[in-house]
Design a protein around this motif. Sequence first.
Motif, PDB file in Angstrom:
ATOM      1  N   LEU A  16      -3.976   5.925  -1.043  1.00  0.00           N
ATOM      2  CA  LEU A  16      -4.222   4.584  -0.505  1.00  0.00           C
ATOM      3  C   LEU A  16      -3.697   3.505  -1.452  1.00  0.00           C
ATOM      4  CD1 LEU A  16      -7.817   4.937   1.003  1.00  0.00           C
ATOM      5  CD2 LEU A  16      -5.638   4.828   2.227  1.00  0.00           C
ATOM      6  N   THR A  17      -3.891   3.713  -2.754  1.00  0.00           N
ATOM      7  CA  THR A  17      -3.396   2.735  -3.721  1.00  0.00           C
ATOM      8  C   THR A  17      -1.875   2.622  -3.653  1.00  0.00           C
ATOM      9  OG1 THR A  17      -5.255   3.190  -5.204  1.00  0.00           O
ATOM     10  CG2 THR A  17      -3.331   2.116  -6.162  1.00  0.00           C
ATOM     11  N   SER A  18      -1.204   3.756  -3.551  1.00  0.00           N
ATOM     12  CA  SER A  18       0.261   3.728  -3.500  1.00  0.00           C
ATOM     13  C   SER A  18       0.767   3.118  -2.207  1.00  0.00           C
ATOM     14  CB  SER A  18       0.820   5.152  -3.673  1.00  0.00           C
ATOM     15  OG  SER A  18       0.487   5.973  -2.563  1.00  0.00           O
ATOM     16  N   ARG A  19       0.038   3.299  -1.092  1.00  0.00           N
ATOM     17  CA  ARG A  19       0.483   2.715   0.180  1.00  0.00           C
ATOM     18  C   ARG A  19       0.308   1.192   0.182  1.00  0.00           C
ATOM     19  NH1 ARG A  19       3.826   6.394   0.951  1.00  0.00           N
ATOM     20  NH2 ARG A  19       3.129   6.762  -1.190  1.00  0.00           N
ATOM     21  N   ARG A  20      -0.827   0.701  -0.310  1.00  0.00           N
ATOM     22  CA  ARG A  20      -1.009  -0.759  -0.275  1.00  0.00           C
ATOM     23  C   ARG A  20      -0.106  -1.446  -1.296  1.00  0.00           C
ATOM     24  NH1 ARG A  20      -4.886  -2.738  -4.058  1.00  0.00           N
ATOM     25  NH2 ARG A  20      -6.238  -1.153  -4.994  1.00  0.00           N
ATOM     26  N   ALA A  21       0.319  -0.712  -2.328  1.00  0.00           N
ATOM     27  CA  ALA A  21       1.243  -1.293  -3.304  1.00  0.00           C
ATOM     28  C   ALA A  21       2.624  -1.550  -2.697  1.00  0.00           C
ATOM     29  CB  ALA A  21       1.367  -0.374  -4.515  1.00  0.00           C
ATOM     30  N   ARG A  66      -2.283  -8.671 -10.390  1.00  0.00           N
ATOM     31  CA  ARG A  66      -2.121  -7.762 -11.525  1.00  0.00           C
ATOM     32  C   ARG A  66      -1.294  -6.544 -11.149  1.00  0.00           C
ATOM     33  NH1 ARG A  66      -8.090  -6.561 -13.390  1.00  0.00           N
ATOM     34  NH2 ARG A  66      -8.289  -6.401 -11.122  1.00  0.00           N
ATOM     35  N   VAL A  67      -1.348  -6.153  -9.880  1.00  0.00           N
ATOM     36  CA  VAL A  67      -0.580  -5.007  -9.396  1.00  0.00           C
ATOM     37  C   VAL A  67       0.180  -5.438  -8.149  1.00  0.00           C
ATOM     38  CG1 VAL A  67      -2.152  -3.277 -10.335  1.00  0.00           C
ATOM     39  CG2 VAL A  67      -2.550  -4.187  -8.051  1.00  0.00           C
TER      40      VAL A  67
END
Length: 284
Positions: A5-10, A26-27
């Motif tokens: 999920l983190t990689s997709r929203r990034a 920050r990201v």
Amino acid sequence: MRDFLTSRRAKITPAQVGMPDFGHRRVPGLRRAEVAALAGVSVEYYAKLERGSLGGVSASVLDALARALRLDDAERAHLFHLAHAADGTSAGMRPRRRPSAKWTPRPALQWMLAGIQPPALIRNGRMDLLATNHLGHAMHTSVYDSQPGETPNFARYTFLDDDAQRFYPDWDTAADTCVTILRTEAGRDPHDKALHDLVGELSTRSEPFRKRWSAHDVSLHGAGTKRFHHTVVGNLDLAYESVDMIADAGLSMTIYVAEPGSPTAHALDLLASWAGTPADADAP
């Protein structure tokens, strides 16, 4: 689940989803609050899902997340597989393990493979090359030669054998595809010890694999085109079609074909002639 999920929203910017871009980020990509708003859930609930606490999550919520993150078909399926694995519902869906870890094709399946004229092969989600017809074996001679006495594995060949750079003229694309297939399989059957061992081996020995594995990309590998370079007949530009084998869950059959009358079609004719030559005869 957290990393996926983190990689997709990034990968998604506020502008892509019609949201204002304000404040220092920050990201890269969307904030948790923005994903939650797009999915119609509270920030606290989305944060809980991103931490992997998926017990009781509904299909409608997963669908909403897929829409919010603009997941494609492969990514959406991977999201559902991860959710099922997390809450334990995937355990009853996995096929019962066979007494023997080594799969062998049934006689009727061997006859069918032999009756297919163009190159054909059967592999599993771990990228093990389990069976081929005669021309498929000739086409993948270098893969077999790289792992003598073992079940050949496309991932090991791609990342651990220097010859793969020759066999795959577009090596980067082949490497990307290989890892996305493995990542998809990891979501489908996260309890596969052989897959864990393979990923561990490749992560230890190959920096290009580690980089791709950490991206959490997945894909559906059903049809398309590929380029190969065979040591005997040269370049092969082939279309392929892959189908899941209903009688053997987790396995797929891929058939490669060349455009009629093309240089690749003539090269396959030459390869068939070469493959029919006795092993001790001179190569053409």
